[in-house]
Enzyme design. Structure first.
Site, PDB file in Angstrom:
ATOM      1  N   LYS A 166       0.813  -1.215   0.000  1.00 40.35           N
ATOM      2  CA  LYS A 166       0.000   0.000   0.000  1.00 40.35           C
ATOM      3  C   LYS A 166       0.847   1.265   0.000  1.00 40.35           C
ATOM      4  CE  LYS A 166      -4.312  -1.661   0.378  1.00 40.35           C
ATOM      5  NZ  LYS A 166      -5.433  -1.308  -0.503  1.00 40.35           N
ATOM      6  N   ASP A 184      -8.772  -0.768   6.463  1.00 34.94           N
ATOM      7  CA  ASP A 184      -8.779  -2.000   7.246  1.00 34.94           C
ATOM      8  C   ASP A 184      -7.415  -2.236   7.882  1.00 34.94           C
ATOM      9  OD1 ASP A 184     -11.407  -3.068   7.003  1.00 34.94           O
ATOM     10  OD2 ASP A 184     -10.982  -3.522   4.908  1.00 34.94           O
TER      11      ASP A 184
END
Length: 331
Positions: A65, A91
């Site tokens: 990410k 999340d």
């Protein structure tokens, strides 16, 4: 649950921006992540050669990410003259990455998390000096709260009217695909992608569908949150009720609207897996020295679940998007 689209390799889309790779190469912690061959698992799964792209250490964080977050935060702050607050929902991995690069660029971050996020993941985000708000709801609820908060939203899913920043995040992910091209001696027959809202899959689809390529693309989701698979089956973007899963980063109920045209047209196949199948994949990868978290191990479980429907396979690449440190639920 499986979905097949034989015509996907005939679909084409424009290429991604070429600026991203140079930006990442200029970051202090940048280095290509390993592409590791797994001969024993290749034999077990019946493919000629099996590789895993191991994202357990990416720009100082335990998940891929960082690629999208770094580029998007950089683009958002370009031209900003005063302090701003970057908001996002997560999340786990995306929020931590956004917080890291907001701090690196001298700005604040406010991260919204759904109630089922592991406390250790929340502490990791707080360690990046971000404000964290726990939302009594799902990932989709957390996204709505982040969108309503004061600040600039840097979210890895899009909807009508919110498209530019999610596309910057997708552009950032493209560095991973460029590295695979450089590391692999031949074009793969199959690339297996873990899927949440589908933005990372959009990046992989863009990489292979912007040119003539024989590579097939397989999406893997939890069976408790198979929003992309259900949307593909319906032929339109759908919201799916979600349940509990160890694959926390894939626990999403609605595909990204900006990713949906790519998912709908460019994926060759999709499959949903159980937590038990994912858990076995985690153990088997760990035995081979690849310390994937649940989202990172999902591609191996997905390959096992659908391999008999794909026919003979030569070279296969599994994209392990997170290390074990990224998701304590899978430990």
């Amino acid at each position: 649950m499986t979905f097949l689209r034989p015509a996907a390799r005939d679909w084409r889309c424009p290429p991604a921006s070429g600026e991203v790779r140079d930006f990442h190469a200029g970051l202090p912690a940048y280095a290509p992540t390993p592409l590791t061959e797994l001969p024993a698992l290749a034999t077990e799964t019946g493919v000629e050669r099996l590789f895993v792209k191991d994202e357990s250490q990416r720009l100082g964080l335990p998940a891929f990410k960082a690629l999208g977050a770094s580029w998007a935060v950089h683009r958002v702050l370009d031209g900003q003259t005063g302090p701003v607050t970057i908001t996002t929902a997560t999340d786990g991995n995306h929020g931590r990455a956004v917080a890291r690069f907001a701090r690196m660029f001298g700005q604040r971050a406010h991260v919204f998390v759904p109630r089922n996020v592991h406390p250790q993941a929340i502490e990791a985000i707080k360690a990046e000096q971000a404000e964290v708000t726990v939302v009594d709801g799902t990932y989709d609820d957390a996204v709505r709260r982040a969108d309503e908060a004061d600040g600039i939203l840097v979210q890895d899913m899009g909807w009508p009217g919110y498209e530019e920043i999610p596309n910057w995040i997708v552009e950032g992910y493209g560095t991973l695909c460029a590295e695979i091209d450089e590391q692999l001696p031949e074009e793969p027959d199959l690339v297996v992608i873990p899927v949440g809202v589908g933005s990372f899959a959009q990046a992989v689809i863009t990489h292979y569908r912007c040119r003539d390529s024989r590579t097939r693309l397989l999406a893997v989701e939890p069976d408790t949150a198979a929003c992309v698979l259900h949307s593909l089956e319906a032929g339109e973007l759908r919201t799916t009720p979600t349940g509990s899963t160890i694959m926390a980063g894939l626990n999403c109920g609605t595909p990204s609207a900006t990713a949906w045209p790519f998912l709908h047209n460019g994926l060759d196949a999709a499959v949903a897996i159980t937590d038990a199948e994912c858990g076995q994949a985690i153990r088997d990868l760990h035995a081979e020295g690849v310390h994937s978290g649940p989202c990172g191990a999902a591609p191996l479980a997905g390959l096992r679940a659908i391999k008999n429907e794909l026919g003979p396979l030569g070279t296969v690449v599994l994209i392990s998007t997170e290390g074990q440190a990224a998701n304590p639920q899978g430990a």
